[in-house]
Design an enzyme around this catalytic site. Sequence first.
Site, PDB file in Angstrom:
ATOM      1  N   CYS B 104      55.164 102.776  54.122  1.00 22.69           N
ATOM      2  CA  CYS B 104      54.358 103.963  53.829  1.00 22.69           C
ATOM      3  C   CYS B 104      52.916 103.481  53.898  1.00 22.69           C
ATOM      4  O   CYS B 104      52.428 102.865  52.963  1.00 22.69           O
ATOM      5  CB  CYS B 104      54.669 104.526  52.440  1.00 22.69           C
ATOM      6  SG  CYS B 104      53.537 105.863  51.972  1.00 22.69           S
ATOM      7  N   CYS B 107      50.520 105.081  51.125  1.00 23.32           N
ATOM      8  CA  CYS B 107      50.682 104.919  49.674  1.00 23.32           C
ATOM      9  C   CYS B 107      51.938 104.111  49.375  1.00 23.32           C
ATOM     10  O   CYS B 107      51.978 102.906  49.581  1.00 23.32           O
ATOM     11  CB  CYS B 107      50.712 106.285  48.990  1.00 23.32           C
ATOM     12  SG  CYS B 107      50.683 106.189  47.192  1.00 23.32           S
ATOM     13  N   SER B 108      52.983 104.792  48.927  1.00 25.98           N
ATOM     14  CA  SER B 108      54.142 104.067  48.398  1.00 25.98           C
ATOM     15  C   SER B 108      55.434 104.858  48.555  1.00 25.98           C
ATOM     16  O   SER B 108      56.390 104.616  47.828  1.00 25.98           O
ATOM     17  CB  SER B 108      53.911 103.783  46.913  1.00 25.98           C
ATOM     18  OG  SER B 108      53.582 104.984  46.234  1.00 25.98           O
ATOM     19  N   CYS B 109      55.472 105.814  49.477  1.00 26.17           N
ATOM     20  CA  CYS B 109      56.656 106.655  49.645  1.00 26.17           C
ATOM     21  C   CYS B 109      57.870 105.788  49.956  1.00 26.17           C
ATOM     22  O   CYS B 109      57.810 104.888  50.799  1.00 26.17           O
ATOM     23  CB  CYS B 109      56.439 107.674  50.760  1.00 26.17           C
ATOM     24  SG  CYS B 109      55.107 108.821  50.370  1.00 26.17           S
TER      25      CYS B 109
END
Lengths: 104, 196
Positions: B104, B107-109
């Site tokens: 991702c 971000c951090s998906c």
Amino acid sequence: MDGIHDLGGMHGFGPVEREEDEPVFHHDWEKRAFGIEFFTGSRIGTTGDKGRHAIERLAPATYLTASYYEKWMLALELLLEEHGVLTRQEIARRMAELVENHDG
Amino acid sequence: MSGHRHNAPESDIALRVKAIEQLLTEKGIVDPAAIDLVVDYYETRVGPRNGARVVARAWSDPDYKARLLAEATPAIAELGFSGLQGEDMVALENTPEVHNVVVCTLCSCYPWPVLGLPPVWYKSPPYRARIVREPRAVLAEFGTRVADDVEVRVWDSSAELRYMVLPMRPAGTEGLDEEALAALVTRDGMIGVTAL
């Protein structure tokens, strides 16, 4: 939004640092931060997208140096203030009280 | 990561989080007991063992594999895994010709119902920056050598859509049942940074 969060393809970062047998959370405060974030957004009428946007609005140097859950909390403070739930002064005051009680 | 002192009275961030939790509790916005429950759920109930069961089923049952690759979300839900951050899932099949890896960049998906919460490196700037520009170099750092004639596909997750990799079944595992197969499946294999 073109900001520091848009990291894909950027040069200059070193190796990917990994941790053997990494725990889900590294500190108790991370657990609390995760749980607070989990419930607060919907309770104050914000959304995951707004939460991410708030993280993206952090200063670039903060974005790159703060840990993941620190960023969550700094972004949450921003949203709490913007939604009229809590001010930074209230949070700072409570932090000072906690220190006093801890020392006392 | 910034350095956190462990035995000092309390770090600034720990204090800040405690203050926020207290204030939000007083306002009736959060409930500490509910926070305990959700933390326990993500620490102990959700994690890569879930995804490993999906992979083992796909390796064992060709019909299931076909359903998983055609429409992953309901196929994963068949095993009881669904919910937050896994509402729209896509499974990516590794083959002798194609190696898939997930990131991702923004971000951090990450697919929580099948893999749990992401490790720190997945959320870190080096991984997010480099895996899309020099995937083979990053994979090599993970000990994964992808032959030159194998295509590497890097998939950038979004808030709406989450990926998991279906690794290739290791050779010599023909006699194993699903449980034994699941034990071979790793989190990193399902992110695609390692092969099994």
